[in-house]
Each structure stands twice: as structure tokens, then as C-alpha cells.
Write a protein that holds these residues in place. Sequence first.
Motif, PDB file in Angstrom:
ATOM      1  N   VAL A  68      -7.383  27.074  18.337  1.00  0.00           N
ATOM      2  CA  VAL A  68      -5.996  27.047  17.139  1.00  0.00           C
ATOM      3  C   VAL A  68      -7.088  26.263  15.441  1.00  0.00           C
ATOM      4  O   VAL A  68      -6.662  26.202  14.611  1.00  0.00           O
ATOM      5  CB  VAL A  68      -4.763  26.042  17.604  1.00  0.00           C
ATOM      6  CG1 VAL A  68      -5.649  24.621  16.977  1.00  0.00           C
ATOM      7  CG2 VAL A  68      -3.446  26.296  16.170  1.00  0.00           C
ATOM      8  N   GLU A  71      -7.195  28.047  12.707  1.00  0.00           N
ATOM      9  CA  GLU A  71      -5.860  28.318  11.650  1.00  0.00           C
ATOM     10  C   GLU A  71      -6.928  27.605  10.361  1.00  0.00           C
ATOM     11  O   GLU A  71      -6.436  26.978   9.273  1.00  0.00           O
ATOM     12  CB  GLU A  71      -5.280  27.774  11.734  1.00  0.00           C
ATOM     13  CG  GLU A  71      -5.097  28.849  13.247  1.00  0.00           C
ATOM     14  CD  GLU A  71      -4.463  30.416  12.241  1.00  0.00           C
ATOM     15  OE1 GLU A  71      -4.071  30.773  11.642  1.00  0.00           O
ATOM     16  OE2 GLU A  71      -4.540  31.732  13.846  1.00  0.00           O
ATOM     17  N   ASN A 133      -6.365  30.603  21.019  1.00  0.00           N
ATOM     18  CA  ASN A 133      -5.677  30.244  19.279  1.00  0.00           C
ATOM     19  C   ASN A 133      -4.069  30.177  20.248  1.00  0.00           C
ATOM     20  O   ASN A 133      -3.270  31.129  20.201  1.00  0.00           O
ATOM     21  CB  ASN A 133      -6.097  31.014  18.731  1.00  0.00           C
ATOM     22  CG  ASN A 133      -4.703  30.930  17.439  1.00  0.00           C
ATOM     23  OD1 ASN A 133      -4.683  29.881  16.898  1.00  0.00           O
ATOM     24  ND2 ASN A 133      -5.047  31.318  16.270  1.00  0.00           N
ATOM     25  N   VAL A 135      -1.098  29.524  18.656  1.00  0.00           N
ATOM     26  CA  VAL A 135      -0.517  30.777  17.351  1.00  0.00           C
ATOM     27  C   VAL A 135      -0.467  31.886  17.721  1.00  0.00           C
ATOM     28  O   VAL A 135       0.757  32.456  17.561  1.00  0.00           O
ATOM     29  CB  VAL A 135      -1.167  30.867  16.004  1.00  0.00           C
ATOM     30  CG1 VAL A 135      -0.390  31.731  15.003  1.00  0.00           C
ATOM     31  CG2 VAL A 135      -1.118  29.289  15.523  1.00  0.00           C
ATOM     32  N   GLU A 136      -0.931  32.843  18.412  1.00  0.00           N
ATOM     33  CA  GLU A 136      -1.747  33.886  19.211  1.00  0.00           C
ATOM     34  C   GLU A 136      -1.254  34.123  20.719  1.00  0.00           C
ATOM     35  O   GLU A 136      -0.473  35.569  21.161  1.00  0.00           O
ATOM     36  CB  GLU A 136      -3.122  34.887  18.399  1.00  0.00           C
ATOM     37  CG  GLU A 136      -3.336  34.375  16.985  1.00  0.00           C
ATOM     38  CD  GLU A 136      -3.053  35.209  16.457  1.00  0.00           C
ATOM     39  OE1 GLU A 136      -1.593  36.371  17.076  1.00  0.00           O
ATOM     40  OE2 GLU A 136      -2.771  35.184  14.739  1.00  0.00           O
ATOM     41  N   HIS A 209      -0.455  22.486   5.477  1.00  0.00           N
ATOM     42  CA  HIS A 209      -0.593  24.057   5.945  1.00  0.00           C
ATOM     43  C   HIS A 209      -0.431  23.708   7.741  1.00  0.00           C
ATOM     44  O   HIS A 209      -0.140  24.808   7.986  1.00  0.00           O
ATOM     45  CB  HIS A 209      -2.275  24.466   6.114  1.00  0.00           C
ATOM     46  CG  HIS A 209      -2.863  26.019   6.884  1.00  0.00           C
ATOM     47  ND1 HIS A 209      -2.644  26.524   6.349  1.00  0.00           N
ATOM     48  CD2 HIS A 209      -3.860  25.263   7.593  1.00  0.00           C
ATOM     49  CE1 HIS A 209      -2.898  27.200   7.365  1.00  0.00           C
ATOM     50  NE2 HIS A 209      -4.106  26.499   7.760  1.00  0.00           N
ATOM     51  N   VAL A 213       1.159  26.405  10.533  1.00  0.00           N
ATOM     52  CA  VAL A 213       0.953  26.430  11.080  1.00  0.00           C
ATOM     53  C   VAL A 213       1.320  25.855  13.038  1.00  0.00           C
ATOM     54  O   VAL A 213       1.444  27.067  14.027  1.00  0.00           O
ATOM     55  CB  VAL A 213      -0.620  26.249  11.310  1.00  0.00           C
ATOM     56  CG1 VAL A 213      -1.479  26.508  12.533  1.00  0.00           C
ATOM     57  CG2 VAL A 213      -1.527  26.887  10.563  1.00  0.00           C
TER      58      VAL A 213
END
Length: 349
Positions: A68, A71, A133, A135-136, A209, A213
Motif C-alpha cells: 500500500v 498509494e 497493495n 487497496v487492490e 489522503h 486510501v
Amino acid sequence: MHAIVDQIQSVDLKAGEATRRYLDTLTKPPGSLGALEELAIQLSTITGELKPKVMPPAVIVFAADHGVAIEGVSAFPQEVTAQMVANFANGGAAINVFARQIDALVEIVDVGVAATLTMTGVTSAKVRHGTANMVEEDAMQSAEVIKAMDASVAAVERAKKAGAKCLIVGEMGIANTTASSAMLAVLTGESVARVVGAGTGINPQQQAHKVAVIERAIAARNADPQAPLAVLAKLGGLEIAAMTGAYLAAAAQRLPTVVDGFIATVAALTACRICPAVRGYLIFGHRSQEPGHDVALTALEARPLLDMGMRLGEGSGAALAYPLLQAATAMVAEMATFNDAGVSDKARL
């Protein structure tokens, strides 16, 4: 890992009560040394001994990277993890300084640094080169979590074999406050904004931010808060998994363990969700400046020994708190009783 959990027993409350009674025979008004007496009692419940020993301590620092980081959630680039591990190996980091001060055994364990490390002074137990990551995709697979935890069990066993009577667990990993914040938000149900802080020193815009995330990652991973290992796999880190395993292993070995700051406390919370009996073996070293640390401490009903506005990690705050454990054990072992000193204790009757 199941074998380790099965070995964990509840702390010895009878031993603690024996120490409490003994403390009241020492040359002082009952309870007059406050939290130091409670610390001595807890150490007795952990070890089962009236006069427990905490010397020497062992410091184990687990290092790993986080996918991560791509990001832009940290003030530092990912390469800093490997650079700091080299600093640990060379004895130049804060934790090295504080470890020398308390004559601690020190081991640095690479469980997932993105770079390939070949330096001396670092134990290689690399599970993979950093997490994915979150997020993915899931940060780790379940088998990778267990492998990292197994590596920490082995590290605790090495420390115990080397003679350690107390454990301090530290970490290094750029973006690990992001992973810890995500885990904590899921495990406690708190909002992400409530648990996210400055981490390595990001500004307010970067912090906003970072919150966004983490919220994206939590929504995408949909982790079940009642399944701590799944939360760890989906949102955590290899060093956080290793720290979680270390707390479990230390409890199985009846080793008092001083918990460091925010990341360490999230790992401790995870260990306690896996096995609630672990809680009795944990001594909380300090209150971090990270806002999420208060959330994690509250979830564990924990009162830290120090509050110094720190947010470094590495095990640094726990190492600074360790002399209080030394003082607690010295009080029980060396302080005279009223009978020994020939001092009247009638005022206590």
C-alpha cells in the motif's frame, strides 16, 4: 500456530495474591508505591513466582514492507525500510541505543522486506518481498500469515533459549501505520478518521489522503471483524503478523512482554482476539502520540506505564519502560519487611 495457542494458560492469580500480601509486609504504607506494586503483582501472575525475574530482556524487531506504500500514504519511500534494517544491524537506531542501556539481547528479523538483504546481523525469515497493495487485493494469503507467525514463534524460542526473562517486540516497515489503522478500524468498529494519525510525519492533506486510501481498502477487502486472522491477511502486514505470533508465543512460554506503541498494540489486540488469555501476559510500555493508540488501548482495557509523546516504533517506548519492571522486581526481592527491619507496623492495624 494452533499448537502454540493450545499451550497458553491463564495467568496465575493465586501467585499474584501471594505477592500482594507480601507487598503489604514491606516497610511502607500498604499500596504506597501505587502502580509499581500492581506491576509486581502482574509479573507474579505471569511467571507464577513470588519474586519474579525480568533480566535479561530480549528485543526482537520484525521488518517488512507494505504494498500500500505505492498509494503515497507515508512521508518516506519504501526503500527506507531496508535502509533502517541496515541501521539496526549496525547498532545505530534508537532501539539499539535503548537496548544497550538495558543490556538487552537483540535480534532483527526480516519477514518481508521488499529488498533482498544480505547483511550480517539480520535473521532472514522472509515470507515474501512485501505485501500486496491492500487497496487492490488481499495483503497476504492465509498461509503467508501463518508462516510469518511461525517465524516469530521461532524467534521467541531463540530468545528464551538464550536466557531472556522478558520480551520487547518492535517493528519496522514503511506504511505500517496504514495497515495497522485499517486493521484497528475493522476490529473495533471505529471510523478510519478516528484512528489515523501523522505516522511518519505526513501533513493534514496527506493524512486525509491516507484516510481515503484506508477506507477504500476496507470496503474492497470486506474483512470480518470476528475473524482476526482474516483481518490480518486482508489488511495487515508481515511484521504485524510476526508480532502477533510473538505475543502468542511469549504467553505460551510465560514470558512477560512489554508492548510498544500503536502498531505493536494493534498486533497485541489481534493476538488477544485470537486467544483472550494472552492479555494477562502483556504490559503496555507507553502511550503513543498516534490517535489510534488510545482506541487500541481502550479495546484492551490497558493503562500504559509512560506517556512521552512518542511515535517512533521499533520497540523504543517499550525499552524505555522496561526499567520500571526492573524496579518492581527489585522492590519485591530486596525491600525489607517490617519484621526484618524491626520497624513497628502497628499503624497498619
